[in-house]
Design a protein around this motif. Sequence first.
Motif: not given
Length: 198
Positions: A184-185, A188
């Motif tokens: 997810s990091y 993003t």
Amino acid sequence: NKLFNFIFLLTCILIIVNGCNFIDGVNNNLNIYFILFNLTVMYLKYINNINLDHNIVFLVFSVIFFFFNYKNILMAGDSGSYLVGFISSVEAVMITNQIENLSKYFAILLLAYPSYEVLFSMIRKRKNSFLFPDGKHLHLLLIKFNKKNHIKTSFQLNFLNLIIFFIGIYFSTDDIVLIFLIFSYIITYNYFHNYLSR
């Protein structure tokens, strides 16, 4: 193989050290990251009854440095960012060894920002030499977008670290959730990099 383990560990530490030097391009960006990193490690040590005296010293120095860096009186420079990178790497290794049920992916999550900064930079510059600097790091794109407002840029960049560290603490023993947080990091980071690169 002990030799392979040593070389792999050394390579990882060098990546983190270099990444910390990269993200120091904006005042207090590295410092805020280190404060969040240190607070996360301190919390885990506290709930597991591990001595955290040296972490308190790191935190006090970071808070004092925050003021002087904000006022452009002191800069971390290469030696300061290398030191922070080395301390962060060693702390991540030590805490995963000290806390038996702590997932190894939690160490990767803690170091995701500086390490991915290096890896993404190498991928981005694959057609040219990755040894030469450029102005396309996320923090440099964001500070340009924020019209050279260093403190705003530093808080924006570290807001994502705050979120993943907070969630990561709660799921610090769950490999699946931690892997999801790491990806997810990365997603993003790439999204905002592409958006600011337009």
